[in-house]
Each structure stands twice: as C-alpha cells, then as structure tokens.
Design a protein around this motif. Sequence first.
Motif, short mmCIF file in Angstrom:
data_model
loop_
_atom_site.label_atom_id
_atom_site.label_comp_id
_atom_site.label_asym_id
_atom_site.label_seq_id
_atom_site.Cartn_x
_atom_site.Cartn_y
_atom_site.Cartn_z
N ILE A 471 17.25 -69.33 -25.98
CA ILE A 471 16.54 -68.56 -24.94
C ILE A 471 16.99 -69.02 -23.56
O ILE A 471 17.26 -68.20 -22.67
N LEU A 472 17.07 -70.33 -23.36
CA LEU A 472 17.49 -70.84 -22.05
C LEU A 472 18.92 -70.42 -21.74
O LEU A 472 19.24 -70.06 -20.60
N ILE A 473 19.79 -70.47 -22.73
CA ILE A 473 21.17 -70.03 -22.53
C ILE A 473 21.21 -68.59 -22.06
O ILE A 473 21.95 -68.23 -21.14
N GLU A 474 20.40 -67.74 -22.69
CA GLU A 474 20.36 -66.33 -22.28
C GLU A 474 19.87 -66.21 -20.85
O GLU A 474 20.40 -65.41 -20.06
N GLY A 475 18.86 -66.99 -20.47
CA GLY A 475 18.38 -66.96 -19.09
C GLY A 475 19.43 -67.40 -18.10
O GLY A 475 19.59 -66.79 -17.03
N LEU A 476 20.16 -68.46 -18.43
CA LEU A 476 21.21 -68.95 -17.54
C LEU A 476 22.32 -67.91 -17.38
O LEU A 476 22.87 -67.72 -16.29
N LYS A 477 22.66 -67.25 -18.46
CA LYS A 477 23.69 -66.20 -18.37
C LYS A 477 23.24 -65.08 -17.43
O LYS A 477 24.01 -64.61 -16.59
N ARG A 478 21.98 -64.67 -17.58
CA ARG A 478 21.48 -63.56 -16.75
C ARG A 478 21.31 -63.97 -15.29
O ARG A 478 21.38 -63.12 -14.40
N ALA A 479 21.09 -65.25 -15.05
CA ALA A 479 20.91 -65.72 -13.67
C ALA A 479 22.21 -65.62 -12.86
O ALA A 479 22.18 -65.63 -11.63
N GLY A 480 23.34 -65.55 -13.55
CA GLY A 480 24.62 -65.38 -12.85
C GLY A 480 25.30 -66.70 -12.56
O GLY A 480 24.74 -67.77 -12.72
N PRO A 481 26.54 -66.63 -12.07
CA PRO A 481 27.32 -67.86 -11.84
C PRO A 481 26.80 -68.72 -10.69
O PRO A 481 26.98 -69.93 -10.70
N ASN A 482 26.19 -68.11 -9.70
CA ASN A 482 25.67 -68.85 -8.54
C ASN A 482 24.15 -68.81 -8.59
O ASN A 482 23.53 -67.82 -8.21
N PHE A 483 23.54 -69.88 -9.06
CA PHE A 483 22.10 -69.87 -9.26
C PHE A 483 21.52 -71.22 -8.87
O PHE A 483 22.23 -72.22 -8.72
N ASP A 484 20.20 -71.24 -8.70
CA ASP A 484 19.46 -72.49 -8.57
C ASP A 484 18.19 -72.35 -9.39
O ASP A 484 18.01 -71.36 -10.11
N THR A 485 17.30 -73.32 -9.30
CA THR A 485 16.10 -73.30 -10.13
C THR A 485 15.24 -72.08 -9.83
O THR A 485 14.71 -71.43 -10.74
N GLU A 486 15.09 -71.75 -8.53
CA GLU A 486 14.24 -70.61 -8.16
C GLU A 486 14.79 -69.31 -8.72
O GLU A 486 14.05 -68.46 -9.22
N GLN A 487 16.11 -69.15 -8.64
CA GLN A 487 16.74 -67.95 -9.19
C GLN A 487 16.55 -67.88 -10.70
O GLN A 487 16.26 -66.81 -11.25
N LEU A 488 16.67 -69.02 -11.38
CA LEU A 488 16.50 -69.02 -12.82
C LEU A 488 15.06 -68.68 -13.20
O LEU A 488 14.82 -67.93 -14.16
N VAL A 489 14.10 -69.23 -12.46
CA VAL A 489 12.69 -68.92 -12.73
C VAL A 489 12.44 -67.43 -12.59
O VAL A 489 11.79 -66.80 -13.45
#
Length: 536
Positions: A471-489
């Motif tokens: 699930i986390l991997i899927e979230g990281l993929k959707r957050a895109g290449p340039n992300f931080d914690t707020e974007q991932l949340v």
Amino acid sequence: MIDVLPQKAAARRPLAHARVAAILLASLVAGEAVAAPGENVSVARQLGGRVGPIIGAALACRDIARPRIQAIIEKFQLVIREAASSEADRDELTRLLDRYVAEGRGLVTSGRMDCGGADRQLADLERSIAAPPPARANLPAVSIGPATAQAATVPAQLLPPAGNVRGVTQSEIKLGMVIPYSGPVKESGRLLKIGVEAAFNRANEAGGVNGRMLKLVTADDGYDPARTLDAMKLLYEKEQVFGYISNFGSATAAVAIPYALERRTLFFAPYTGANVVRHDPPDRYVFNYRPSYAEETDALVHYLVKMRRLHPRQIVVFAQNDAFGDAGFAGVAKAFRTLGASDNSIVRVNYPRNTVEVDDAINQLKLLKIPVKAVVMLATTRAAAKFIEKAQGVFPGVIFANISAVAGSALASELMLLGPRYAEGVIVSQTVPGVSGYSSLVLEYKNALAKYAPGEPADYTSLEGYIAASILIEGLKRAGPNFDTEQLVETLENMRNIDLGLGTQLGFGRAEHQASHKIWGTALDDSGIYQPVELE
C-alpha cells in the motif's frame, strides 16, 4: 493565553478570537501580503493563540463534524510548515498549538462555553477563510514568506527537489521500522520484517519507486516501551529515515507516535489494533492498514453467540494487562451491549505483558459459578499457548478464540509441540486473507517469499507486512518523483478503492486513516493447519 473570565465575557471573547484568527489564517494561507523577514514565527505564534482554542473547543463537542475541524488543523499545519525555518521552530509552534488546543477543550469541559458557542466560532472562522477576495480587502499586511503553503496540493513537478527531503535522495527512499529482535515476541518482529522486505525487494527489482530504491532500516526495542524512544531516535536522528513502517506493538506505539507526530513524520501501518493509533479526527501522519482489535473481538463475540449458540455470560476474556488488552476488551464490551447483555457482567482475567504468567488467571476462572464455554484471548503467542495448555484440562470443551496479534503461525507451532489436541479447534481472527488461499495478492506474496526469503513458509504476520508495504509503495508511486511527507499524506488521503487482489478493496480518506475493516476467520485442525471459518 486564554484568560479565565466571567461567563458572559468568556462567551463573547472566543467569537472575537475567531474573527481575528480568520483574518490572520486567511491571509497567511493565501499569501496575500508579506511580513518582514524574521517575523514569520512570531506571526504563527499569534495565530496559534487564536486558532488553537477554537480547534480545542470544537474537538470537545461530539456533534461538530470532525472533517470541519480537520480542515482548519490542516491549514494551520501549512502555516507552521512555511513559517518555521528550522526544526526547532516547527517543534515549538506545534507544542504551542497543542497547549492552546488543550485550553480550548477546557473551556467546554469546564462549562465556560457550550457547544453552541464552539460551533459558532468555528463557523465564523470557516466563513471568513472562505470569503472571496473583495471581502479581504482590509486584511492586515501579514504573511509568512513565499506563497508556497499550498505546496502539498500542487502538481508534483512544481514541488521542491526531493533531495531536500529527509531520507530521500536521487536514488533511494529510506524507511525505518522499530520491532522486537529480542524478548518473547521476537519471532513476530522477524516475520513482519520479512514481509516488508519482500515487498520492497519486489518493487526494487522492477525499477523501484519512480526510479528510487526502497531501503528498510530496523531497530530493536524488545517489545519494551522503555526502549522504544531510543529506537525511534536512532532511526530518525542517526539513520535519517523518511518515515516509519510497520512498527510492532500497542504500548510501544504509545511512546513512538508522539515522537513521530512532533516531527511530522509518517507512521505507517503499525502492527497494532489499539486505539492509540486511531484518533478522531485521525492524526495526520498516522495511517493504519489493519482493523482495530475492538473490531476483531466484536466479530469473535458475535460469532460465538450467533454461530456457536453461546450465552454471553459463558464467554470470558483473557487479556494482556496493557493498552493491547484494553483495546480488545472494548470490542467485547461493545458486542455485549449490541447483543443486549450488560458489559458489567464480563469476566476479565489478566496476565502481565512480556510474560507467560497465566496461573493467576486460571485460578480466578476456577472460582466462577457459571461454566466457562469460550475464552476471547488478547495475548501474545507464548502466553496464549501457555494459557491454552493449562486451561484445556480445567475447562473441557472450551472454545479458545484469539485475535490476529497472537501471530497465528507461531501459535500453531507452539500448540502442535504440545500435541494435536491442544491445537484442534483454536480460533484466530485474521486481518489478512488465508495464506493457503489463491487470491492474486497471496500468490504474489508467496512468489516474493520464495525469491527473496527462500525457505520461509507463508505466514499471516509476514503477509500483513507485505500488504502494508505494498500500500505504501502504491502511495509513493502516486505521489510522484518530487514529493515530501505533506504531499504523500495528501496522496494517501485521496487513495480510494485500492485493489491489491485481497478480495476486498482498501482505501483512505481525510477522516479515515484505516485502509481495511475486513476480518477473516480461521481455526486450526488437528494437523496444525488453519481452515477458513465464516464469522457471520
């Protein structure tokens, strides 16, 4: 600070605070004017003193919808993020807000404000923030620097380079995990790590997440809350992890979560169903995969009454004497009330955490006048096995019903060492599908185990680690290449209808940080193999 005022004055003052706070918050979030450099933290402190009591008063009122409150909290979190130029400033502003929130709660709980007043001041704040630009023409000239407070919602390509994010480099995302390598539940910690690593290795072999490899770093706390903080600090301060995944335990989570929240660090899919990871509204940085212990025990009690035809008074509880046991007991109490039985009649016997000292519990049950027909067990593996060994001869035909935290495969091994008669019929509720099944996710997991952990048998605990990591991997993929914690949340909170091949869909929301509410039933046969059981 909030003054203690006569009741009428106290009723008027929060509304004035709401108007002032609305003006400040609207201008700060919108970035409509610029404060002098160095004034950002001071302005944010002033805003915290206005917004915090409003949030606190609203939180003390059950009838005020939590998403309304969460929206204000998130706006202020953006303000903190932009106002603070250092981690020390961010920590100070967060602690200051928490203090003001507590004072706001006190206004309601002490009777100095009613919930009608709390609702009005929240509405006043909401209206002012939502007002169109013309209504803001006379706002004071204050802001907190560049208008990037909304960065968490802009396209990923416009965010700052990910190289500036803790634990993230151009080639790697580093995540931490606090688990027991030592102590009575060390096998559960080992299995959980195997599952997470299997998912990470599978993703890495396929090219990683948006080109970055996933790295897992672990620390041992021995399932001892007194050691948890040091383990958390080791991973955060020395290893510089981006966030935490699948930390093990309830009492340990009670120590770990405040540390993670103070640093606005992701705390993802802890291996616990306790309430400490399930607040309303949810803690922004805490996300769960599994159902709660209360949901599991509620399902078990209903199964025992509806399917096995037992009277609630024939069901007792054997529990670890801590937050883990308390959380599961809450589900038993809820089920009793739903079934029309008094939760005051529930018999609960305890054992000390991190031990297998079950004799006192057995002796207490011997004194009961009503025959014991079933035991709902909130215990770790070795304590559960020891209790079953000693109780089986004392209470013939009793049904032992465990929740998933018992570590099903480990329990089966312990009981089969005692003999098939100790294992046969023992029930375990599961938060993942059967490892002997053929769902697409289970088959994928087994293939990953064979490849990255050869010789390791399929197991419910490692499967949960694999699912959480997936699930986390899927979230990281959707957050895109340039992300931080707020974007991932933000990304996670917008992930709906996730289909991993479990046979049930998963998802999060702004007010829902638990991906799954599905509970599977299993029971051991005389060969130590779990067979499916329909719980309803």
